[in-house]
Design a protein around this motif. Structure first.
Motif, PDB file in Angstrom:
ATOM      1  N   UNK A   1      27.936 -20.712   6.967  1.00  0.00           N
ATOM      2  CA  UNK A   1      27.496 -20.998   8.329  1.00  0.00           C
ATOM      3  C   UNK A   1      26.934 -22.421   8.361  1.00  0.00           C
ATOM      4  N   UNK A   2      27.423 -23.197   9.298  1.00  0.00           N
ATOM      5  CA  UNK A   2      27.015 -24.596   9.382  1.00  0.00           C
ATOM      6  C   UNK A   2      26.189 -24.842  10.626  1.00  0.00           C
ATOM      7  N   UNK A   3      25.022 -25.416  10.438  1.00  0.00           N
ATOM      8  CA  UNK A   3      24.165 -25.746  11.573  1.00  0.00           C
ATOM      9  C   UNK A   3      23.925 -27.254  11.616  1.00  0.00           C
ATOM     10  N   UNK A   4      24.021 -27.794  12.816  1.00  0.00           N
ATOM     11  CA  UNK A   4      23.747 -29.215  13.003  1.00  0.00           C
ATOM     12  C   UNK A   4      22.882 -29.421  14.234  1.00  0.00           C
ATOM     13  N   UNK A   5      22.010 -30.435  14.231  1.00  0.00           N
ATOM     14  CA  UNK A   5      21.667 -31.251  13.058  1.00  0.00           C
ATOM     15  C   UNK A   5      20.713 -30.505  12.127  1.00  0.00           C
ATOM     16  N   UNK A   6      20.434 -31.043  10.994  1.00  0.00           N
ATOM     17  CA  UNK A   6      19.523 -30.406  10.040  1.00  0.00           C
ATOM     18  C   UNK A   6      18.071 -30.636  10.444  1.00  0.00           C
ATOM     19  N   UNK A   7      17.804 -31.813  10.951  1.00  0.00           N
ATOM     20  CA  UNK A   7      16.451 -32.167  11.412  1.00  0.00           C
ATOM     21  C   UNK A   7      16.557 -32.830  12.777  1.00  0.00           C
ATOM     22  N   UNK A   8      15.525 -32.595  13.590  1.00  0.00           N
ATOM     23  CA  UNK A   8      15.522 -33.146  14.936  1.00  0.00           C
ATOM     24  C   UNK A   8      14.076 -33.378  15.367  1.00  0.00           C
ATOM     25  N   UNK A   9      13.822 -34.542  15.954  1.00  0.00           N
ATOM     26  CA  UNK A   9      12.498 -34.830  16.483  1.00  0.00           C
ATOM     27  C   UNK A   9      12.639 -35.128  17.966  1.00  0.00           C
ATOM     28  N   UNK A  10      11.870 -34.412  18.766  1.00  0.00           N
ATOM     29  CA  UNK A  10      11.913 -34.589  20.215  1.00  0.00           C
ATOM     30  C   UNK A  10      10.477 -34.716  20.730  1.00  0.00           C
ATOM     31  N   UNK A  11      10.349 -35.114  21.980  1.00  0.00           N
ATOM     32  CA  UNK A  11       9.037 -35.169  22.605  1.00  0.00           C
ATOM     33  C   UNK A  11       8.940 -34.094  23.681  1.00  0.00           C
ATOM     34  N   UNK A  12       7.719 -33.760  24.014  1.00  0.00           N
ATOM     35  CA  UNK A  12       7.482 -32.734  25.040  1.00  0.00           C
ATOM     36  C   UNK A  12       8.225 -33.072  26.333  1.00  0.00           C
ATOM     37  N   UNK A  13       8.774 -32.042  26.936  1.00  0.00           N
ATOM     38  CA  UNK A  13       9.470 -32.225  28.202  1.00  0.00           C
ATOM     39  C   UNK A  13      10.964 -32.480  28.057  1.00  0.00           C
ATOM     40  N   UNK A  14      11.381 -32.912  26.878  1.00  0.00           N
ATOM     41  CA  UNK A  14      12.806 -33.147  26.666  1.00  0.00           C
ATOM     42  C   UNK A  14      13.530 -31.827  26.475  1.00  0.00           C
ATOM     43  N   UNK A  15      14.856 -31.909  26.417  1.00  0.00           N
ATOM     44  CA  UNK A  15      15.638 -30.729  26.092  1.00  0.00           C
ATOM     45  C   UNK A  15      16.418 -30.987  24.809  1.00  0.00           C
ATOM     46  N   UNK A  16      16.879 -29.913  24.190  1.00  0.00           N
ATOM     47  CA  UNK A  16      17.582 -30.061  22.922  1.00  0.00           C
ATOM     48  C   UNK A  16      18.714 -29.032  22.852  1.00  0.00           C
ATOM     49  N   UNK A  17      19.783 -29.418  22.194  1.00  0.00           N
ATOM     50  CA  UNK A  17      20.915 -28.506  21.960  1.00  0.00           C
ATOM     51  C   UNK A  17      21.200 -28.448  20.470  1.00  0.00           C
ATOM     52  N   UNK A  18      21.235 -27.236  19.948  1.00  0.00           N
ATOM     53  CA  UNK A  18      21.522 -27.018  18.535  1.00  0.00           C
ATOM     54  C   UNK A  18      22.878 -26.344  18.407  1.00  0.00           C
ATOM     55  N   UNK A  19      23.573 -26.654  17.334  1.00  0.00           N
ATOM     56  CA  UNK A  19      24.929 -26.136  17.165  1.00  0.00           C
ATOM     57  C   UNK A  19      25.054 -25.278  15.917  1.00  0.00           C
ATOM     58  N   UNK A  20      25.930 -24.285  16.007  1.00  0.00           N
ATOM     59  CA  UNK A  20      26.167 -23.382  14.891  1.00  0.00           C
ATOM     60  C   UNK A  20      27.655 -23.055  14.797  1.00  0.00           C
ATOM     61  N   UNK A  21      28.224 -23.263  13.618  1.00  0.00           N
ATOM     62  CA  UNK A  21      29.614 -22.867  13.369  1.00  0.00           C
ATOM     63  C   UNK A  21      29.593 -21.695  12.392  1.00  0.00           C
ATOM     64  N   UNK A  22      30.058 -20.526  12.812  1.00  0.00           N
ATOM     65  CA  UNK A  22      29.997 -19.351  11.936  1.00  0.00           C
ATOM     66  C   UNK A  22      31.057 -19.421  10.844  1.00  0.00           C
ATOM     67  N   UNK A  23      30.971 -18.493   9.923  1.00  0.00           N
ATOM     68  CA  UNK A  23      31.990 -18.352   8.890  1.00  0.00           C
ATOM     69  C   UNK A  23      33.315 -18.025   9.582  1.00  0.00           C
ATOM     70  N   UNK A  24      34.391 -18.590   9.087  1.00  0.00           N
ATOM     71  CA  UNK A  24      35.692 -18.352   9.669  1.00  0.00           C
ATOM     72  C   UNK A  24      35.993 -16.854   9.748  1.00  0.00           C
ATOM     73  N   UNK A  25      36.381 -16.407  10.930  1.00  0.00           N
ATOM     74  CA  UNK A  25      36.684 -14.995  11.113  1.00  0.00           C
ATOM     75  C   UNK A  25      35.515 -14.174  11.631  1.00  0.00           C
ATOM     76  N   UNK A  26      34.329 -14.733  11.574  1.00  0.00           N
ATOM     77  CA  UNK A  26      33.152 -14.037  12.109  1.00  0.00           C
ATOM     78  C   UNK A  26      33.054 -14.287  13.602  1.00  0.00           C
ATOM     79  N   UNK A  27      32.846 -13.212  14.355  1.00  0.00           N
ATOM     80  CA  UNK A  27      32.820 -13.351  15.808  1.00  0.00           C
ATOM     81  C   UNK A  27      31.443 -13.130  16.409  1.00  0.00           C
ATOM     82  N   UNK A  28      30.492 -12.726  15.593  1.00  0.00           N
ATOM     83  CA  UNK A  28      29.130 -12.505  16.091  1.00  0.00           C
ATOM     84  C   UNK A  28      28.218 -13.604  15.571  1.00  0.00           C
ATOM     85  N   UNK A  29      27.446 -14.173  16.471  1.00  0.00           N
ATOM     86  CA  UNK A  29      26.481 -15.207  16.100  1.00  0.00           C
ATOM     87  C   UNK A  29      25.127 -14.849  16.702  1.00  0.00           C
TER      88      UNK A  29
END
Lengths: 113, 111
Positions: A4-32
């Motif tokens: 399972x791959x998650x990006x980014x590994x580290x993230x720094x944000x300030x209050x009030x901002x928004x953030x999007x995190x990504x996840x790529x599951x193992x090939x063939x896995x349909x539940x995340x």
């Protein structure tokens, strides 16, 4: 098989901002699923997706949202960040819609300043 | 709330067996016991699971009491690399309920 791959590994944000995190599951896995981990609260369930549909949701405010794409990749979004959102966000995948063992990624460490 | 209770921390000498207990007194008949561990700064890793019979794999053994109200994870020859937080959870097989992890047991293996 790649894990399972998650990006980014580290993230720094300030209050009030928004953030999007990504996840790529193992090939063939349909539940995340997504978890938030903090020293005080431990590992807490956020939500789970299967075939682009949210199946379960934890007790988090509406600022936390997610989605899953047709290729099973998933994203989670946190809007209007608060200091308390600083945490390790973990993604896990499994093959099907029913409970079986989870495979976790290494997580995204989010720091909100 | 978590359906399991685990001691917050345990110590073990390197080379000795580590026995990690878990209480799940409200477990229902169709719920399995799963164990995961989390090494610092990594995601949790699956170790083993079982329903009512004892189970063994290359990583560990799982002993479930006859009444299924508690279980013990055994690492037969603990190494320094086994230092981690160990989570015990219960879940149905074939179900879809959200999984609840407690705070786990922090196992420290000492040289």
């Amino acid at each position: 098989k790649a894990g399972v791959t998650q990006t980014p590994r580290y993230l720094i944000k300030t209050r009030g901002q928004q953030v999007t995190l990504s996840c790529s599951p193992i090939s063939g896995h349909r539940s995340v699923s997504w978890y938030q981990q903090t020293p005080g609260q431990g590992l807490q369930f956020l939500f789970e997706y299967f075939s682009e549909t949210q199946r379960n949701k934890g007790n988090f405010p509406g600022r936390f949202s997610g989605r899953q794409f047709s290729n099973s990749r998933s994203e989670m979004n946190v809007s209007t960040l608060e200091l308390g959102d600083s945490a390790l966000y973990l993604c896990a995948s499994r093959q099907g819609p029913t409970n079986e063992k989870l495979f976790f990624g290494s997580g995204t460490q989010l720091s909100v300043l | 709330d978590a359906k399991t209770t685990q001691p917050p921390s345990m110590d073990c000498a390197e080379g000795r067996a580590a026995n990690l207990p878990c209480n799940h007194s409200t477990i229902s008949g169709n719920e399995y016991v799963y164990w995961y561990r989390q090494i610092h700064s990594q995601g949790p890793q699956y170790i083993i699971h079982g329903l009512k019979n004892n189970e063994t794999n290359e990583m560990a053994s799982l002993i479930i009491t006859e009444d299924r109200k508690s279980s013990t994870l055994i690492l037969p020859h603990a190494t320094l690399r086994d230092t981690a937080v160990y989570y015990c959870i219960v879940q149905t097989q074939g179900g879809s309920e959200k999984l609840v992890f407690g705070k786990g047991t922090k196992l420290t293996v000492n040289p």
